[in-house]
Write a protein that holds these residues in place. Structure first.
Motif, short mmCIF file in Angstrom:
data_model
loop_
_atom_site.label_atom_id
_atom_site.label_comp_id
_atom_site.label_asym_id
_atom_site.label_seq_id
_atom_site.Cartn_x
_atom_site.Cartn_y
_atom_site.Cartn_z
N VAL A 124 19.78 36.47 -25.95
CA VAL A 124 19.25 35.57 -26.93
C VAL A 124 20.56 35.21 -28.04
O VAL A 124 21.26 36.13 -28.25
CB VAL A 124 18.47 36.08 -27.81
CG1 VAL A 124 17.85 35.44 -29.05
CG2 VAL A 124 16.93 36.59 -27.11
N LEU A 125 20.78 33.93 -28.32
CA LEU A 125 21.96 33.62 -28.97
C LEU A 125 21.24 33.17 -30.29
O LEU A 125 20.51 32.45 -30.53
CB LEU A 125 22.57 32.13 -28.77
CG LEU A 125 23.77 31.86 -29.23
CD1 LEU A 125 24.84 32.72 -29.25
CD2 LEU A 125 24.24 30.46 -28.78
N ALA A 126 21.92 34.00 -31.51
CA ALA A 126 21.46 34.09 -32.73
C ALA A 126 22.61 33.30 -33.66
O ALA A 126 23.57 33.70 -33.65
CB ALA A 126 21.08 35.42 -33.44
N ARG B 19 28.26 39.48 -19.34
CA ARG B 19 27.96 38.23 -19.78
C ARG B 19 28.95 37.52 -20.53
O ARG B 19 29.31 36.45 -20.49
CB ARG B 19 26.76 38.34 -20.64
CG ARG B 19 26.40 36.96 -21.08
CD ARG B 19 25.75 36.04 -20.08
NE ARG B 19 25.26 34.81 -20.75
CZ ARG B 19 23.95 34.29 -20.28
NH1 ARG B 19 23.35 34.66 -19.38
NH2 ARG B 19 23.67 33.17 -20.79
N LEU B 98 21.65 45.10 -26.17
CA LEU B 98 20.59 45.53 -26.86
C LEU B 98 19.90 46.07 -25.84
O LEU B 98 19.65 45.74 -24.63
CB LEU B 98 19.57 44.25 -27.19
CG LEU B 98 20.05 43.76 -28.59
CD1 LEU B 98 18.66 42.58 -29.14
CD2 LEU B 98 20.28 44.56 -29.90
N ARG B 99 19.22 47.30 -26.41
CA ARG B 99 18.30 48.18 -25.55
C ARG B 99 17.17 47.26 -25.40
O ARG B 99 16.56 46.56 -26.35
CB ARG B 99 17.92 49.25 -26.06
CG ARG B 99 19.13 50.30 -26.08
CD ARG B 99 18.50 51.82 -25.69
NE ARG B 99 19.76 52.75 -25.73
CZ ARG B 99 20.24 53.07 -26.99
NH1 ARG B 99 19.69 52.75 -28.17
NH2 ARG B 99 21.32 53.77 -27.04
N LEU B 117 24.22 41.15 -36.05
CA LEU B 117 23.38 39.80 -36.20
C LEU B 117 23.31 39.43 -37.71
O LEU B 117 23.40 38.15 -37.77
CB LEU B 117 22.14 40.15 -35.76
CG LEU B 117 21.91 40.34 -34.07
CD1 LEU B 117 20.58 41.25 -33.85
CD2 LEU B 117 22.04 38.97 -33.40
N VAL B 124 26.06 34.95 -32.50
CA VAL B 124 25.97 36.39 -31.90
C VAL B 124 25.06 36.37 -30.42
O VAL B 124 23.91 35.81 -30.42
CB VAL B 124 25.55 37.50 -32.67
CG1 VAL B 124 25.40 38.80 -32.02
CG2 VAL B 124 26.48 37.62 -33.85
N LEU B 125 25.52 36.53 -29.36
CA LEU B 125 24.74 36.54 -28.13
C LEU B 125 24.18 38.09 -27.80
O LEU B 125 25.09 38.86 -27.50
CB LEU B 125 25.34 36.02 -26.97
CG LEU B 125 24.77 35.83 -25.73
CD1 LEU B 125 23.76 35.05 -25.68
CD2 LEU B 125 25.80 35.35 -24.70
N ALA B 126 22.99 38.21 -27.79
CA ALA B 126 22.59 39.57 -27.54
C ALA B 126 22.02 39.60 -26.28
O ALA B 126 20.80 38.71 -25.63
CB ALA B 126 21.26 39.83 -28.56
N VAL B 127 22.43 40.45 -25.35
CA VAL B 127 21.91 40.50 -24.01
C VAL B 127 21.44 41.88 -23.69
O VAL B 127 21.78 42.99 -24.22
CB VAL B 127 23.00 40.39 -23.04
CG1 VAL B 127 23.87 38.85 -23.32
CG2 VAL B 127 24.06 41.46 -22.93
N LYS B 128 20.58 42.02 -22.46
CA LYS B 128 19.97 43.42 -22.18
C LYS B 128 20.76 43.89 -20.75
O LYS B 128 20.94 42.94 -19.84
CB LYS B 128 18.41 43.29 -22.05
CG LYS B 128 17.94 42.89 -23.45
CD LYS B 128 16.64 43.24 -23.80
CE LYS B 128 16.29 42.85 -25.13
NZ LYS B 128 16.04 41.25 -25.05
#
Lengths: 130, 130
Positions: A124-126, B19, B98-99, B117, B124-128
């Motif tokens: 997810v890109l915020a 990523r 991210l968990r 964030l 901000v790119l959040a990856v799991k």
């Protein structure tokens, strides 16, 4: 290589749309713009209508990126719609807008953003508004 | 076109590293890998050391992406380090891990992720982890 963009009529929604299109150009894939309302669109200001929606369609057309606009109204949370549609189209990315924290602002993130960030199986890109 | 990657020795940290490198290849820019500890590295398991750090350097070298590893220890929160370094190098993106929320998990995001964030001026790119 589909990118799902969470759109609401706000500076943050515009920022998500703009950045989502940039990312789509970079990757050469299509975008699915999701603007969802839970329940009654007539009283939900997050639901894009009329001129607002026409503007979004103009931006999409001018971008040259293959696109689709979805305004689901099946009673799900906006976060659930985004996560479900991302899974359905096997999205490689979801783009959402986030409000900036003011210099004295508390550490509080909107629940829609938190849910998308925690529940999406793709990255997810915020992005924030300028 | 610099990408800042928040790295901690965990599956989420590995996912962010992988990523982040993909995004850097896509954009043709360098990465700055930030692994920060607040205070005493010897008792902070988030601080990569020895073999762990050597592995990170191997992954970076094999990627062919221009890179730099920073392990700041100036007493700032990990989130503050990420946000400050991103501003310093004029990053176009921060990548964090991210968990996943478990199926019955509560809606709780780690405070480091939330701060990054909310406070970062770049996306901000959040990856799991897989």
């Amino acid at each position: 290589m589909t990118i799902v963009i969470g759109y609401v009529p706000s500076p943050e929604g515009q920022a998500a749309l703009a950045r989502g299109l940039e990312e789509a150009k970079l990757r050469g894939g299509p975008v699915v713009v999701v603007n969802s309302s839970r329940g009654d669109a007539l009283v939900d200001e997050r639901f894009a209508q009329g001129e607002e929606l026409a503007l979004v369609r103009d931006v999409l057309r001018e971008s040259g990126v293959a696109h689709e606009v979805r305004q689901p109204m099946r009673g799900l949370l906006a976060s659930e719609e985004l996560v479900e549609i991302a899974a359905e189209v096997d999205a490689e990315l979801i783009v959402i807008g986030l409000r900036k924290r003011s210099p004295v602002g508390k550490l509080i993130m909107g629940s829609t953003a938190q849910r998308v960030l925690l529940d999406a199986s793709c990255p997810v890109l915020a992005v924030k508004a300028d």
